[in-house]
Design a protein around this motif. Structure first.
Motif, PDB file in Angstrom:
ATOM      1  N   ARG A 203       0.837  -1.201   0.000  1.00 58.21           N
ATOM      2  CA  ARG A 203       0.000   0.000   0.000  1.00 58.21           C
ATOM      3  C   ARG A 203       0.876   1.256   0.000  1.00 58.21           C
ATOM      4  NH1 ARG A 203      -2.778  -2.972   4.026  1.00 58.21           N
ATOM      5  NH2 ARG A 203      -2.005  -1.535   5.628  1.00 58.21           N
ATOM      6  N   GLN A 204       1.981   1.215   0.732  1.00 63.28           N
ATOM      7  CA  GLN A 204       2.910   2.354   0.735  1.00 63.28           C
ATOM      8  C   GLN A 204       3.499   2.581  -0.659  1.00 63.28           C
ATOM      9  OE1 GLN A 204       5.445   0.975   4.168  1.00 63.28           O
ATOM     10  NE2 GLN A 204       5.325   3.133   4.722  1.00 63.28           N
ATOM     11  N   LEU A 205       3.844   1.490  -1.335  1.00 62.88           N
ATOM     12  CA  LEU A 205       4.409   1.580  -2.678  1.00 62.88           C
ATOM     13  C   LEU A 205       3.413   2.219  -3.639  1.00 62.88           C
ATOM     14  CD1 LEU A 205       6.709   0.811  -4.682  1.00 62.88           C
ATOM     15  CD2 LEU A 205       5.550  -1.406  -4.973  1.00 62.88           C
ATOM     16  N   TRP A 206       2.181   1.772  -3.595  1.00 58.16           N
ATOM     17  CA  TRP A 206       1.137   2.329  -4.459  1.00 58.16           C
ATOM     18  C   TRP A 206       0.905   3.813  -4.136  1.00 58.16           C
ATOM     19  CZ3 TRP A 206      -2.211  -0.314  -8.049  1.00 58.16           C
ATOM     20  CH2 TRP A 206      -3.223   0.500  -8.568  1.00 58.16           C
ATOM     21  N   THR A 207       0.766   4.099  -2.840  1.00 59.68           N
ATOM     22  CA  THR A 207       0.483   5.474  -2.411  1.00 59.68           C
ATOM     23  C   THR A 207       1.605   6.414  -2.821  1.00 59.68           C
ATOM     24  OG1 THR A 207      -0.872   4.719  -0.553  1.00 59.68           O
ATOM     25  CG2 THR A 207       0.068   6.939  -0.391  1.00 59.68           C
ATOM     26  N   ASP A 211       0.798   9.422  -5.358  1.00 64.29           N
ATOM     27  CA  ASP A 211       0.912  10.782  -4.834  1.00 64.29           C
ATOM     28  C   ASP A 211       2.050  11.551  -5.502  1.00 64.29           C
ATOM     29  OD1 ASP A 211      -1.147   9.937  -3.265  1.00 64.29           O
ATOM     30  OD2 ASP A 211      -0.110  10.202  -1.344  1.00 64.29           O
ATOM     31  N   TYR A 212       3.136  10.862  -5.825  1.00 61.89           N
ATOM     32  CA  TYR A 212       4.254  11.537  -6.475  1.00 61.89           C
ATOM     33  C   TYR A 212       3.860  12.007  -7.874  1.00 61.89           C
ATOM     34  CZ  TYR A 212       9.146  12.592  -7.534  1.00 61.89           C
ATOM     35  OH  TYR A 212      10.318  13.239  -7.860  1.00 61.89           O
ATOM     36  N   LEU A 213       3.145  11.163  -8.616  1.00 64.25           N
ATOM     37  CA  LEU A 213       2.713  11.553  -9.960  1.00 64.25           C
ATOM     38  C   LEU A 213       1.694  12.687  -9.906  1.00 64.25           C
ATOM     39  CD1 LEU A 213       2.443   8.061 -11.684  1.00 64.25           C
ATOM     40  CD2 LEU A 213       4.314   9.722 -11.838  1.00 64.25           C
ATOM     41  N   TYR A 223      -6.331   5.317 -12.274  1.00 63.80           N
ATOM     42  CA  TYR A 223      -5.537   4.219 -11.736  1.00 63.80           C
ATOM     43  C   TYR A 223      -6.375   2.948 -11.616  1.00 63.80           C
ATOM     44  CZ  TYR A 223      -2.012   7.719 -10.700  1.00 63.80           C
ATOM     45  OH  TYR A 223      -1.067   8.715 -10.825  1.00 63.80           O
ATOM     46  N   ALA A 224      -5.835   1.856 -12.179  1.00 67.24           N
ATOM     47  CA  ALA A 224      -6.515   0.553 -12.153  1.00 67.24           C
ATOM     48  C   ALA A 224      -5.807  -0.377 -11.175  1.00 67.24           C
ATOM     49  CB  ALA A 224      -6.531  -0.058 -13.546  1.00 67.24           C
ATOM     50  N   TYR A 225      -6.580  -0.964 -10.283  1.00 66.82           N
ATOM     51  CA  TYR A 225      -6.074  -1.922  -9.294  1.00 66.82           C
ATOM     52  C   TYR A 225      -6.324  -3.315  -9.852  1.00 66.82           C
ATOM     53  CZ  TYR A 225      -5.618  -4.269  -4.723  1.00 66.82           C
ATOM     54  OH  TYR A 225      -5.235  -5.075  -3.682  1.00 66.82           O
ATOM     55  N   ASP A 244      -9.476   6.653  -2.625  1.00 66.05           N
ATOM     56  CA  ASP A 244      -9.009   7.926  -3.173  1.00 66.05           C
ATOM     57  C   ASP A 244      -7.818   7.753  -4.102  1.00 66.05           C
ATOM     58  OD1 ASP A 244      -7.455   7.107  -1.031  1.00 66.05           O
ATOM     59  OD2 ASP A 244      -7.046   9.134  -0.319  1.00 66.05           O
ATOM     60  N   ARG A 245      -7.302   6.527  -4.219  1.00 68.80           N
ATOM     61  CA  ARG A 245      -6.145   6.289  -5.092  1.00 68.80           C
ATOM     62  C   ARG A 245      -6.411   5.195  -6.121  1.00 68.80           C
ATOM     63  NH1 ARG A 245      -4.021   7.681  -0.041  1.00 68.80           N
ATOM     64  NH2 ARG A 245      -2.587   9.475  -0.150  1.00 68.80           N
TER      65      ARG A 245
END
Length: 365
Positions: A203-207, A211-213, A223-225, A244-245
Motif C-alpha cells: 500500500r505504501q508503494l502504491w500510495t 501521490d508523487y505523480l 488508476y486501475a487496481y 481515493d487512489r
C-alpha cells in the motif's frame, strides 16, 4: 450489419466532468471515468495489447492492427507496455520505440479509443527484470522512504512522469490514460508480489507512486487496481490502497493448459467477477478484466462460446487480451486473417454487447 449502440451525447458526458474532492482531473479524464461507469449499460469494450504497433507478420505499419484486419474495426481499448522508461532507454522491454507508443496512443485517442498503460519496471535492487525476485523482501523496502533505493526510485518516477506528461495532441489536449501499476501483486512472480512485501509495504508503494505523480501535475491519469485472478479475496482486500487512489477494479487471468483448461478458466473467471462485483459495490468503482486470453486461440469458437458468456453475466467495462508478439510465433491472443478463430471473432464482433473503437467513437468521449 454492425450492431446499433445507445449513444451518450457529449453534453451528458460533459455534465459529469467535475472535480473530485477538489482534485481536478482534466475534463477528458473525468469523461473517461464516467464512460467506464456507463459502458456496462450497453455492453463491454474489447481491448488488445500493443494492437496498432505490431502483429503477426508485421511491425510498425501505420493504421494497422490484426483485430482490424479481421473485423474491419480497431479495438476499443489499446494496452501499452512502458517497461524500461525508468532506465531512459529509447525502446520498451518489448522493443517498441517509446516515441511510437506515444504516437499510437494519441492516434487511438483521436479515433475515439481508450488507452491503458502497464509498467513492468526493472528490479531496482538487483538490476534484473520485473520477474527477478532474487532480492526477496528487501526490494520493495529499498524504494520506500528511508530505503537505500528511494532516491533512485524517485528518479525513475520522474522519467515516468515526464514521458506520460508528453501524451498530448497537437491541440494541446492531454490524452487520458488508465494507468495500471504494480499489477498481479497477489501472485509472487514480480518483485512487488505477495511473498516479497507486506500488505502495508505494498500500500505504501502504491500510495507513494500515485501521490508523487499527482504532485508532478499529472491530471490525465486514472488508476486501475489489478490483482492476479484466482488469488484469495482477502489478499486483494488487504493490499487495496484506498478509494481515493483507485479508479477501476480489475484482475488478470488466462486460460491455461490448452482446451483442457476451459472448465477451470470459466470457473475462476466466474468466481473473480462475482467477487469483483461485490468490491465494486463496496468501493463504488467500475470493473474490468484487465488481462486475459487463450494463447494461440486454438479453439475455433472460443470467443462466442467461452469468453463472451462469462463476461455477459457481469457489468464489465472492458476486457483486454494480451499481445500478438511478432518475435514469438506461438505467443498471440487475438486472431489475425486466416487464424482458426477468426470466423468466430467476426461473430463476437457482431454481438450487440461487444464494443469496438467505432462504437466508442459514437459515445463521444
Amino acid at each position: 450489419m454492425k450492431k446499433s449502440v445507445i449513444i451518450l451525447g457529449a453534453a451528458v458526458l460533459l455534465s459529469a466532468c467535475c472535480e473530485r474532492d477538489g482534485d481536478a482531473l482534466t475534463p477528458e479524464t473525468e469523461c473517461l471515468l464516467r464512460t467506464l461507469r456507463e459502458v456496462p449499460q450497453k455492453g463491454y469494450m474489447f481491448g488488445h495489447q500493443d494492437a496498432t504497433v505490431y502483429g503477426i507478420g508485421w511491425d510498425g505499419d501505420r493504421d494497422r492492427s490484426d483485430v482490424k484486419s479481421v473485423c474491419g474495426d480497431y479495438p476499443a481499448v489499446c494496452g501499452w507496455e512502458i517497461g524500461h522508461i525508468e532506465l531512459g532507454d529509447p525502446v520498451s522491454l518489448d522493443s517498441v520505440p517509446f516515441d511510437r507508443i506515444r504516437s499510437a496512443c494519441i492516434e487511438h485517442f483521436e479515433r475515439g479509443g481508450i488507452n491503458t498503460v502497464s509498467w513492468h519496471l526493472d528490479n531496482p535492487l538487483t538490476g534484473g527484470s520485473s520477474w527477478d525476485t532474487s532480492g526477496g523482501t528487501a526490494v520493495v523496502a529499498s524504494v520506500l522512504p528511508g530505503g537505500a533505493n528511494h532516491q533512485k526510485f524517485l528518479g525513475w518516477l520522474d522519467r515516468l512522469a515526464s514521458y506520460l506528461d508528453s501524451f498530448e495532441t497537437a491541440e494541446g489536449v492531454k490524452v487520458p490514460i488508465l494507468f495500471r501499476p504494480w499489477h498481479e501483486h497477489t501472485g509472487s512472480w514480480f518483485w512487488w508480489g505477495k511473498e516479497h512485501c507486506t500488505p502495508e509495504e505494498y500500500r505504501q508503494l502504491w500510495t507513494m507512486t500515485h501521490d508523487y505523480l499527482r504532485k508532478k501535475g499529472l491530471r490525465h491519469l486514472l488508476y486501475a487496481y489489478s490483482p492476479a485472478g484466482g488469488a484469495p479475496q482477502e489478499d486483494s482486500e488487504a493490499r487495496y490502497p484506498g478509494d481515493d487512489r483507485v479508479d477501476l477494479l480489475g484482475f488478470d487471468y488466462y486460460q491455461l493448459n490448452g482446451t483442457a483448461g476451459e472448465e477451470d478458466y470459466v470457473r475462476v473467471m466466474d468466481d473473480n467477477l462475482k467477487r469483483l462485483v461485490g468490491m465494486s459495490k463496496l468501493h463504488d468503482k467500475p470493473i474490468a478484466v484487465t488481462e486475459t486470453g487463450f494463447e494461440t486461440v486454438p479453439d475455433s469458437t472460443w470467443w462466442t462460446r467461452v469468453l463472451h458468456p462469462v463476461l455477459d453475466r457481469y457489468p464489465v467495462s472492458y476486457v483486454l487480451v494480451w499481445r500478438n508478439a511478432r518475435e514469438r510465433p506461438n505467443h498471440y491472443y487475438a486472431p489475425y486473417p486466416g487464424q482458426i478463430s477468426a470466423g468466430d471473432f467476426m461473430d463476437f464482433y457482431g454481438l450487440p454487447q461487444t464494443l469496438f473503437a467505432g462504437d466508442v467513437k459514437r459515445l463521444d468521449l
